[in-house]
Design an enzyme around this catalytic site. Structure first.
Site, mmCIF file in Angstrom:
data_model
loop_
_atom_site.group_PDB
_atom_site.id
_atom_site.type_symbol
_atom_site.label_atom_id
_atom_site.label_comp_id
_atom_site.label_asym_id
_atom_site.label_seq_id
_atom_site.Cartn_x
_atom_site.Cartn_y
_atom_site.Cartn_z
ATOM 1 N N LEU A 140 0.853 -1.175 0.000
ATOM 2 C CA LEU A 140 0.000 0.000 0.000
ATOM 3 C C LEU A 140 0.894 1.232 0.000
ATOM 4 C CD1 LEU A 140 -2.679 -0.928 2.720
ATOM 5 C CD2 LEU A 140 -2.943 -1.063 0.234
ATOM 6 N N ASP A 141 0.393 2.357 -0.553
ATOM 7 C CA ASP A 141 1.123 3.619 -0.486
ATOM 8 C C ASP A 141 1.398 3.978 0.970
ATOM 9 O OD1 ASP A 141 0.886 3.811 -3.216
ATOM 10 O OD2 ASP A 141 -0.769 5.246 -3.170
ATOM 11 N N VAL A 142 2.435 4.776 1.185
ATOM 12 C CA VAL A 142 2.824 5.147 2.549
ATOM 13 C C VAL A 142 1.656 5.750 3.320
ATOM 14 C CG1 VAL A 142 4.305 6.672 3.922
ATOM 15 C CG2 VAL A 142 5.267 5.453 1.962
ATOM 16 N N THR A 144 -1.553 5.462 2.718
ATOM 17 C CA THR A 144 -2.773 4.659 2.710
ATOM 18 C C THR A 144 -2.743 3.687 3.879
ATOM 19 O OG1 THR A 144 -2.894 4.775 0.294
ATOM 20 C CG2 THR A 144 -4.185 3.063 1.359
ATOM 21 N N ARG A 243 -6.196 6.377 -6.724
ATOM 22 C CA ARG A 243 -6.009 7.827 -6.703
ATOM 23 C C ARG A 243 -6.117 8.417 -8.109
ATOM 24 N NH1 ARG A 243 -0.393 8.224 -3.623
ATOM 25 N NH2 ARG A 243 -0.801 10.480 -3.754
#
Length: 313
Positions: A140-142, A144, A243
């Site tokens: 996951l993105d940082v 998120t 996103r």
């Protein structure tokens, strides 16, 4: 002490169509400068032949990369407050907090989910193909938050990775957006890394060699003025897919400045949470569904805009 290591990477379906330099850079966590040097020195080969960085990879190709590197294993970090949502002999599902990376990119780096997994479950260090991932099957993105899956054996890791590639995994997010948005819909827009901004993606021009297939389904859960709380199910796993797709249909995520989202000063991050993950169990083959509670900071943001949580129905 540094050593010379040759990495052999196999291109799976999710990565097909990506430029080889981006594929290698993501897989090995290498800087653009380091990647440039490796290509200049002929240290990147595709199916045994020296590769140029603009080459696009196809499913099943073998990419070998010879690099001089320090040990890359995720070092144990006992200070990370790891929240385990589900645990069995093959799989772990943990709750990733916002602001924490999924795994380290630099030798000795701590403070990531992988570091915490290795500290509590040492066997995961050998489960994933890349030891820095600590058995993680995806990322996951940082910023998120939400549920991520990790494997405890190489067999389990391979099975779950194949399930991701074969779209046998159900991944659902909740996002807060602004802008006009239908009650539900499908976004099927290929994405690629932005040529001038490597930290983001953009819709790929028709026929672009570096385009990656990206498919998302969304439905609005609740509305309040300009704000909509949305559930997004993604069938593919492209970087920043949720996103970029929401921004592309005119409904960027609140707090996501990179993609034009409305400011959320009291929240301090963008509103995106991976709340549900269902994977076929690598041993029983039965679906395992794990959900992550909505974090208090996101619940508070909904309250500021008069939106309910949980949402009925």
């Amino acid at each position: 002490m540094s050593t010379t290591t040759t990495h052999t990477l196999t291109v799976d379906a999710a990565k097909a169509g990506q430029r080889v330099d981006l594929f290698v850079g993501e897989a090995l966590g290498l800087s653009r400068a380091r990647m440039k040097r490796l290509f200049e020195e002929g240290q990147v080969r595709v199916d045994g032949r020296p590769a140029k960085k603009g080459l696009t990879v196809t499913e099943g190709q073998k990419v070998t990369v010879t690099v001089e590197e320090a040990p890359r294993e995720a070092v144990p970090d006992t200070d990370f407050p790891l929240v385990v949502l589900h645990e069995d002999a093959a799989l772990l599902f943990v709750d990733k907090p916002a602001g924490r990376p999924s795994h380290p990119l630099q030798p000795g780096e701590t403070g990531t989910v992988a570091n915490a997994l290795v500290a509590r479950y040492p066997e995961v260090a050998q489960a994933s193909q890349d030891p820095r991932e600590g058995g993680l099957c995806h990322r996951l993105d940082v910023e998120t938050s939400g549920v991520v899956a990790a494997a405890r054996t190489r067999e389990a890791w391979t099975a779950v990775r194949e399930a991701f590639s074969n779209r046998a995994v159900d991944k659902r997010y909740v996002a807060l957006v602004t802008g006009p948005l239908a009650d539900e819909g499908e976004v099927e827009v290929p994405l690629r890394h932005h040529p001038r901004h490597p930290d983001r993606v953009e819709p790929a021009p028709y026929g672009a060699e570096d385009a990656r297939e990206a498919l998302s389904h969304f439905r609005v859960l609740a509305r309040s003025g300009d704000y909509s709380l949305v559930e997004v199910k993604i069938l593919t796993g492209v970087l920043h897919q949720v996103r970029a797709h929401l921004a592309g249909v005119g409904a960027p995520i609140v707090g996501d400045a990179l993609y034009g989202g409305r400011e959320a000063p009291e929240l301090g991050r963008f509103f995106l949470h991976a709340y549900s993950l269902t994977v076929p169990h690598p041993v029983t083959k039965e679906p395992v569904k794990v959900e992550s509670p909505l974090p208090p900071d996101l619940v508070a943001e909904l309250s500021r805009h008069g939106l309910p949580w949980p949402v009925a129905g």
